[in-house]
Design an enzyme around this catalytic site. Structure first.
Site, short mmCIF file in Angstrom:
data_model
loop_
_atom_site.label_atom_id
_atom_site.label_comp_id
_atom_site.label_asym_id
_atom_site.label_seq_id
_atom_site.Cartn_x
_atom_site.Cartn_y
_atom_site.Cartn_z
N LYS A 100 0.84 -1.21 0.00
CA LYS A 100 0.00 0.00 0.00
C LYS A 100 0.87 1.25 0.00
O LYS A 100 0.63 2.19 -0.76
CB LYS A 100 -0.92 0.01 1.23
CG LYS A 100 -2.05 -1.01 1.16
CD LYS A 100 -2.83 -1.14 2.47
CE LYS A 100 -3.87 -2.25 2.36
NZ LYS A 100 -4.65 -2.48 3.58
N GLN B 48 -4.42 -1.18 9.84
CA GLN B 48 -4.42 -2.53 9.23
C GLN B 48 -5.02 -3.53 10.21
O GLN B 48 -4.69 -3.55 11.39
CB GLN B 48 -2.98 -2.92 8.84
CG GLN B 48 -2.88 -4.20 8.05
CD GLN B 48 -3.53 -4.14 6.65
OE1 GLN B 48 -3.63 -3.07 6.06
NE2 GLN B 48 -3.96 -5.27 6.14
N ASP C 183 -10.64 3.40 4.20
CA ASP C 183 -11.01 1.98 4.13
C ASP C 183 -12.52 1.84 4.00
O ASP C 183 -13.01 0.77 3.61
CB ASP C 183 -10.59 1.26 5.43
CG ASP C 183 -9.33 0.42 5.26
OD1 ASP C 183 -9.07 -0.05 4.14
OD2 ASP C 183 -8.62 0.24 6.27
N1 GUN Z 1 -6.98 -6.45 6.49
C1 GUN Z 1 -7.32 -7.18 5.40
N2 GUN Z 1 -7.82 -6.37 4.44
C2 GUN Z 1 -7.79 -5.12 4.93
C3 GUN Z 1 -8.17 -3.86 4.39
O1 GUN Z 1 -8.66 -3.71 3.26
N3 GUN Z 1 -7.97 -2.79 5.22
C4 GUN Z 1 -7.46 -2.92 6.47
N4 GUN Z 1 -7.32 -1.82 7.20
N5 GUN Z 1 -7.10 -4.08 6.99
C5 GUN Z 1 -7.27 -5.17 6.22
#
Ligand code: GUN
Length: 282
Positions: free
Chosen positions: A53, A97, A120
Protein backbone atom coordinates in the site's frame (compact mmCIF):
# COMPACT_ATOMS: atom_id res chain seq x y z
CA UNK A 1 -9.65 -22.65 -21.08
CA UNK A 2 -12.77 -20.78 -22.15
CA UNK A 3 -12.78 -17.91 -19.66
CA UNK A 4 -11.42 -14.47 -20.39
CA UNK A 5 -9.04 -13.31 -17.69
CA UNK A 6 -9.80 -9.97 -16.05
CA UNK A 7 -6.32 -8.61 -15.45
CA UNK A 8 -6.50 -6.61 -12.22
CA UNK A 9 -2.80 -5.81 -12.25
CA UNK A 10 -3.01 -4.13 -15.68
CA UNK A 11 -6.21 -2.27 -14.79
CA UNK A 12 -4.70 -1.07 -11.50
CA UNK A 13 -1.58 0.15 -13.33
CA UNK A 14 -3.60 2.21 -15.75
CA UNK A 15 -5.76 3.70 -12.98
CA UNK A 16 -2.67 4.58 -10.95
CA UNK A 17 -1.24 6.58 -13.86
CA UNK A 18 -4.34 8.79 -13.71
CA UNK A 19 -4.11 9.04 -9.92
CA UNK A 20 -0.52 10.20 -10.19
CA UNK A 21 -1.53 13.04 -12.48
CA UNK A 22 -4.31 14.10 -10.11
CA UNK A 23 -1.91 13.94 -7.16
CA UNK A 24 0.63 16.11 -9.02
CA UNK A 25 -2.01 18.70 -9.77
CA UNK A 26 -3.04 18.79 -6.09
CA UNK A 27 0.59 18.94 -4.95
CA UNK A 28 1.22 21.87 -7.29
CA UNK A 29 -1.48 23.72 -5.34
CA UNK A 30 0.10 22.76 -2.01
CA UNK A 31 -2.25 19.88 -1.19
CA UNK A 32 -0.26 16.69 -1.71
CA UNK A 33 -2.52 13.74 -0.80
CA UNK A 34 -1.37 12.06 2.41
CA UNK A 35 -2.10 8.58 3.76
CA UNK A 36 -1.17 7.31 7.24
CA UNK A 37 -1.07 3.56 7.80
CA UNK A 38 -0.92 2.08 11.29
CA UNK A 39 0.25 -1.48 11.78
CA UNK A 40 0.20 -3.12 15.19
CA UNK A 41 2.33 -6.18 15.88
CA UNK A 42 4.23 -8.52 13.59
CA UNK A 43 1.60 -10.29 11.44
CA UNK A 44 3.68 -11.20 8.34
CA UNK A 45 0.75 -11.04 5.88
CA UNK A 46 -0.28 -7.62 7.23
CA UNK A 47 3.30 -6.40 6.83
CA UNK A 48 3.30 -7.39 3.16
CA UNK A 49 -0.07 -5.73 2.52
CA UNK A 50 1.02 -2.52 4.26
CA UNK A 51 4.32 -2.42 2.39
CA UNK A 52 2.46 -2.74 -0.93
CA UNK A 53 0.00 0.00 0.00
CA UNK A 54 2.75 2.43 0.95
CA UNK A 55 4.81 1.62 -2.14
CA UNK A 56 1.80 2.38 -4.35
CA UNK A 57 1.31 5.68 -2.50
CA UNK A 58 4.89 6.71 -3.05
CA UNK A 59 4.78 5.76 -6.74
CA UNK A 60 1.66 7.91 -7.17
CA UNK A 61 3.39 10.88 -5.52
CA UNK A 62 1.38 10.78 -2.29
CA UNK A 63 2.78 11.66 1.10
CA UNK A 64 2.77 8.44 3.13
CA UNK A 65 3.34 7.80 6.78
CA UNK A 66 3.99 4.34 8.22
CA UNK A 67 3.31 4.03 11.94
CA UNK A 68 4.45 0.74 13.48
CA UNK A 69 3.50 -0.12 17.03
CA UNK A 70 4.24 -3.23 19.12
CA UNK A 71 1.51 -5.85 19.65
CA UNK A 72 1.33 -4.81 23.30
CA UNK A 73 0.24 -1.21 22.63
CA UNK A 74 -2.72 -0.19 24.78
CA UNK A 75 -6.03 0.72 23.24
CA UNK A 76 -5.80 4.15 24.85
CA UNK A 77 -2.46 4.84 23.17
CA UNK A 78 -3.85 3.73 19.83
CA UNK A 79 -6.85 6.04 20.22
CA UNK A 80 -4.54 8.94 21.13
CA UNK A 81 -2.48 8.25 18.02
CA UNK A 82 -5.63 8.36 15.88
CA UNK A 83 -6.75 11.64 17.42
CA UNK A 84 -3.43 13.17 16.33
CA UNK A 85 -3.83 11.90 12.76
CA UNK A 86 -7.43 13.12 12.60
CA UNK A 87 -6.15 16.61 13.44
CA UNK A 88 -3.20 16.51 11.02
CA UNK A 89 -3.92 18.59 7.88
CA UNK A 90 -1.21 16.78 5.87
CA UNK A 91 -3.09 13.48 6.30
CA UNK A 92 -6.22 12.85 4.23
CA UNK A 93 -6.53 9.11 4.77
CA UNK A 94 -6.06 7.05 7.94
CA UNK A 95 -5.92 3.27 7.78
CA UNK A 96 -5.47 0.83 10.65
CA UNK A 97 -4.42 -2.53 9.23
CA UNK A 98 -6.57 -5.40 10.49
CA UNK A 99 -6.56 -7.74 12.30
CA UNK A 100 -5.61 -6.07 15.59
CA UNK A 101 -4.39 -7.99 18.67
CA UNK A 102 -7.18 -9.58 20.73
CA UNK A 103 -6.90 -7.11 23.66
CA UNK A 104 -7.86 -4.22 21.37
CA UNK A 105 -11.49 -3.60 20.42
CA UNK A 106 -11.23 -3.16 16.63
CA UNK A 107 -14.70 -1.55 16.46
CA UNK A 108 -13.71 1.14 18.97
CA UNK A 109 -10.55 1.83 16.98
CA UNK A 110 -12.34 2.10 13.63
CA UNK A 111 -14.96 4.40 15.15
CA UNK A 112 -12.15 6.68 16.37
CA UNK A 113 -11.08 7.44 12.79
CA UNK A 114 -12.59 10.67 11.41
CA UNK A 115 -15.18 9.36 8.86
CA UNK A 116 -13.89 12.01 6.42
CA UNK A 117 -10.46 10.31 6.54
CA UNK A 118 -11.73 6.71 6.71
CA UNK A 119 -10.39 5.67 3.30
CA UNK A 120 -11.01 1.98 4.13
CA UNK A 121 -14.73 2.81 4.38
CA UNK A 122 -15.08 0.74 7.57
CA UNK A 123 -16.50 3.42 9.93
CA UNK A 124 -20.22 2.95 10.65
CA UNK A 125 -20.87 6.38 9.11
CA UNK A 126 -19.39 5.19 5.82
CA UNK A 127 -20.94 1.71 6.06
CA UNK A 128 -24.32 3.38 6.70
CA UNK A 129 -23.80 5.80 3.83
CA UNK A 130 -23.11 2.87 1.52
CA UNK A 131 -26.23 1.10 2.76
CA UNK A 132 -28.44 4.14 2.10
CA UNK A 133 -26.88 5.05 -1.24
CA UNK A 134 -25.19 8.30 -0.11
CA UNK A 135 -21.72 9.21 -1.40
CA UNK A 136 -19.09 7.59 0.77
CA UNK A 137 -15.72 5.92 0.70
CA UNK A 138 -16.61 2.46 -0.60
CA UNK A 139 -14.48 -0.29 0.98
CA UNK A 140 -11.51 -0.82 -1.31
CA UNK A 141 -11.80 -4.50 -2.24
CA UNK A 142 -15.50 -4.42 -3.24
CA UNK A 143 -14.93 -1.11 -5.06
CA UNK A 144 -12.07 -2.75 -6.94
CA UNK A 145 -14.31 -5.65 -7.95
CA UNK A 146 -16.90 -3.22 -9.35
CA UNK A 147 -14.17 -1.54 -11.44
CA UNK A 148 -13.09 -4.95 -12.74
CA UNK A 149 -16.65 -5.79 -13.80
CA UNK A 150 -16.91 -2.42 -15.55
CA UNK A 151 -13.61 -2.95 -17.38
CA UNK A 152 -14.84 -6.33 -18.64
CA UNK A 153 -18.09 -4.75 -19.88
CA UNK A 154 -20.21 -6.72 -17.39
CA UNK A 155 -23.22 -4.85 -16.06
CA UNK A 156 -24.67 -6.32 -12.84
CA UNK A 157 -28.13 -4.95 -13.70
CA UNK A 158 -30.70 -7.73 -13.79
CA UNK A 159 -28.05 -10.39 -13.08
CA UNK A 160 -27.98 -12.81 -10.17
CA UNK A 161 -24.86 -12.04 -8.15
CA UNK A 162 -23.82 -14.52 -5.47
CA UNK A 163 -21.37 -13.33 -2.82
CA UNK A 164 -19.62 -16.02 -0.80
CA UNK A 165 -18.56 -14.51 2.54
CA UNK A 166 -20.24 -12.05 4.92
CA UNK A 167 -17.34 -10.04 6.36
CA UNK A 168 -17.61 -6.31 7.01
CA UNK A 169 -14.52 -5.78 4.83
CA UNK A 170 -15.66 -7.61 1.71
CA UNK A 171 -18.86 -9.71 1.73
CA UNK A 172 -21.39 -7.26 3.11
CA UNK A 173 -20.22 -4.11 1.26
CA UNK A 174 -19.76 -6.18 -1.93
CA UNK A 175 -23.40 -7.23 -1.74
CA UNK A 176 -24.46 -3.61 -1.22
CA UNK A 177 -22.52 -2.33 -4.24
CA UNK A 178 -23.91 -5.09 -6.47
CA UNK A 179 -27.43 -4.41 -5.19
CA UNK A 180 -27.00 -0.71 -5.93
CA UNK A 181 -25.87 -1.63 -9.43
CA UNK A 182 -29.14 -3.46 -10.04
CA UNK A 183 -28.18 -7.07 -9.37
CA UNK A 184 -30.31 -9.59 -7.50
CA UNK A 185 -27.95 -10.54 -4.69
CA UNK A 186 -27.57 -13.67 -2.58
CA UNK A 187 -25.04 -13.83 0.25
CA UNK A 188 -23.72 -17.28 1.20
CA UNK A 189 -21.65 -18.07 4.29
CA UNK A 190 -20.34 -20.87 6.46
CA UNK A 191 -23.85 -21.90 7.59
CA UNK A 192 -25.30 -22.00 4.07
CA UNK A 193 -26.80 -25.38 3.20
CA UNK A 194 -26.03 -26.77 -0.29
CA UNK A 195 -23.67 -24.02 -1.36
CA UNK A 196 -23.31 -25.40 -4.90
CA UNK A 197 -27.05 -25.22 -5.56
CA UNK A 198 -26.85 -21.46 -4.95
CA UNK A 199 -23.51 -20.71 -6.60
CA UNK A 200 -24.65 -22.51 -9.78
CA UNK A 201 -27.35 -19.84 -10.16
CA UNK A 202 -24.80 -17.03 -10.21
CA UNK A 203 -24.18 -14.90 -13.29
CA UNK A 204 -21.58 -13.11 -11.15
CA UNK A 205 -19.90 -15.16 -8.41
CA UNK A 206 -17.67 -13.41 -5.88
CA UNK A 207 -15.65 -15.73 -3.62
CA UNK A 208 -14.43 -14.05 -0.44
CA UNK A 209 -14.15 -16.88 2.04
CA UNK A 210 -10.46 -17.58 2.59
CA UNK A 211 -10.39 -21.28 1.67
CA UNK A 212 -8.13 -22.61 -1.06
CA UNK A 213 -9.98 -24.19 -4.02
CA UNK A 214 -13.38 -23.96 -2.32
CA UNK A 215 -14.97 -23.06 -5.66
CA UNK A 216 -14.79 -26.03 -8.01
CA UNK A 217 -16.00 -26.23 -11.66
CA UNK A 218 -19.21 -28.07 -10.71
CA UNK A 219 -20.24 -25.03 -8.60
CA UNK A 220 -20.14 -22.60 -11.51
CA UNK A 221 -22.69 -21.89 -14.24
CA UNK A 222 -21.27 -22.01 -17.77
CA UNK A 223 -20.30 -18.50 -18.89
CA UNK A 224 -20.48 -16.94 -15.41
CA UNK A 225 -18.10 -14.24 -14.24
CA UNK A 226 -16.05 -15.56 -11.31
CA UNK A 227 -14.25 -13.05 -9.09
CA UNK A 228 -11.71 -14.48 -6.65
CA UNK A 229 -11.08 -12.32 -3.58
CA UNK A 230 -9.27 -15.09 -1.69
CA UNK A 231 -5.66 -14.60 -0.57
CA UNK A 232 -4.50 -17.97 0.76
CA UNK A 233 -1.26 -19.91 0.88
CA UNK A 234 -1.26 -23.49 -0.38
CA UNK A 235 0.77 -26.33 1.17
CA UNK A 236 3.89 -25.08 -0.67
CA UNK A 237 3.42 -21.51 0.54
CA UNK A 238 2.25 -20.33 -2.89
CA UNK A 239 -0.33 -17.52 -3.00
CA UNK A 240 -3.69 -18.77 -4.25
CA UNK A 241 -7.33 -17.75 -4.14
CA UNK A 242 -10.63 -19.42 -3.17
CA UNK A 243 -11.23 -20.66 -6.72
CA UNK A 244 -9.80 -23.73 -8.45
CA UNK A 245 -8.55 -21.50 -11.25
CA UNK A 246 -7.52 -24.15 -13.81
CA UNK A 247 -10.77 -26.09 -13.45
CA UNK A 248 -13.17 -23.14 -13.23
CA UNK A 249 -11.54 -21.34 -16.19
CA UNK A 250 -12.93 -24.14 -18.41
CA UNK A 251 -16.50 -23.35 -17.35
CA UNK A 252 -16.61 -19.61 -16.59
CA UNK A 253 -16.92 -16.80 -19.11
CA UNK A 254 -14.61 -14.52 -17.13
CA UNK A 255 -12.27 -15.19 -14.23
CA UNK A 256 -9.82 -13.22 -12.09
CA UNK A 257 -6.40 -14.67 -11.26
CA UNK A 258 -4.62 -14.75 -7.88
CA UNK A 259 -2.18 -13.09 -7.73
CA UNK A 260 -2.75 -10.26 -10.22
CA UNK A 261 -6.52 -10.00 -9.87
CA UNK A 262 -8.42 -8.29 -7.06
CA UNK A 263 -5.35 -7.61 -4.86
CA UNK A 264 -3.84 -4.83 -6.99
CA UNK A 265 -7.30 -3.30 -7.42
CA UNK A 266 -7.77 -3.07 -3.64
CA UNK A 267 -4.66 -0.92 -3.49
CA UNK A 268 -5.75 1.19 -6.47
CA UNK A 269 -9.08 1.91 -4.75
CA UNK A 270 -7.26 2.91 -1.56
CA UNK A 271 -5.39 5.51 -3.60
CA UNK A 272 -8.67 6.56 -5.23
CA UNK A 273 -10.35 7.09 -1.84
CA UNK A 274 -7.33 8.99 -0.49
CA UNK A 275 -7.31 11.26 -3.56
CA UNK A 276 -11.04 11.84 -3.19
CA UNK A 277 -10.48 12.83 0.43
CA UNK A 278 -7.57 15.15 -0.46
CA UNK A 279 -9.56 16.77 -3.28
CA UNK A 280 -12.49 17.40 -0.95
CA UNK A 281 -10.19 19.14 1.56
CA UNK A 282 -8.89 21.70 -1.00
N1 GUN B 1 -6.98 -6.45 6.49
C1 GUN B 1 -7.32 -7.18 5.40
N2 GUN B 1 -7.82 -6.37 4.44
C2 GUN B 1 -7.79 -5.12 4.93
C3 GUN B 1 -8.17 -3.86 4.39
O1 GUN B 1 -8.66 -3.71 3.26
N3 GUN B 1 -7.97 -2.79 5.22
C4 GUN B 1 -7.46 -2.92 6.47
N4 GUN B 1 -7.32 -1.82 7.20
N5 GUN B 1 -7.10 -4.08 6.99
C5 GUN B 1 -7.27 -5.17 6.22
Amino acid sequence: MTAQIIDGAALARSLRTGFKQRAESLAARGHRPGLAVIIVGENPASKVYVRNKLKACEEAGFHSLLIERPAGISQTDLLTLLAGLNADDAIHGVLVQLPLPAHIDAHRVIEAIDPAKDVDGFHVANAGALMTGLPAFPPCTPAGVMEMLKSAGISPEGRHAVVMGRSNIVGKPMAMLLLQAGATVTICHSKTVDLGAITRQADILVAAVGRTKLVTPNMVKRGACVIDVGMNRDANGKLCGDVDFAGVADVAGWITPVPGGVGPMTIAMLLSNTLKSAESHV
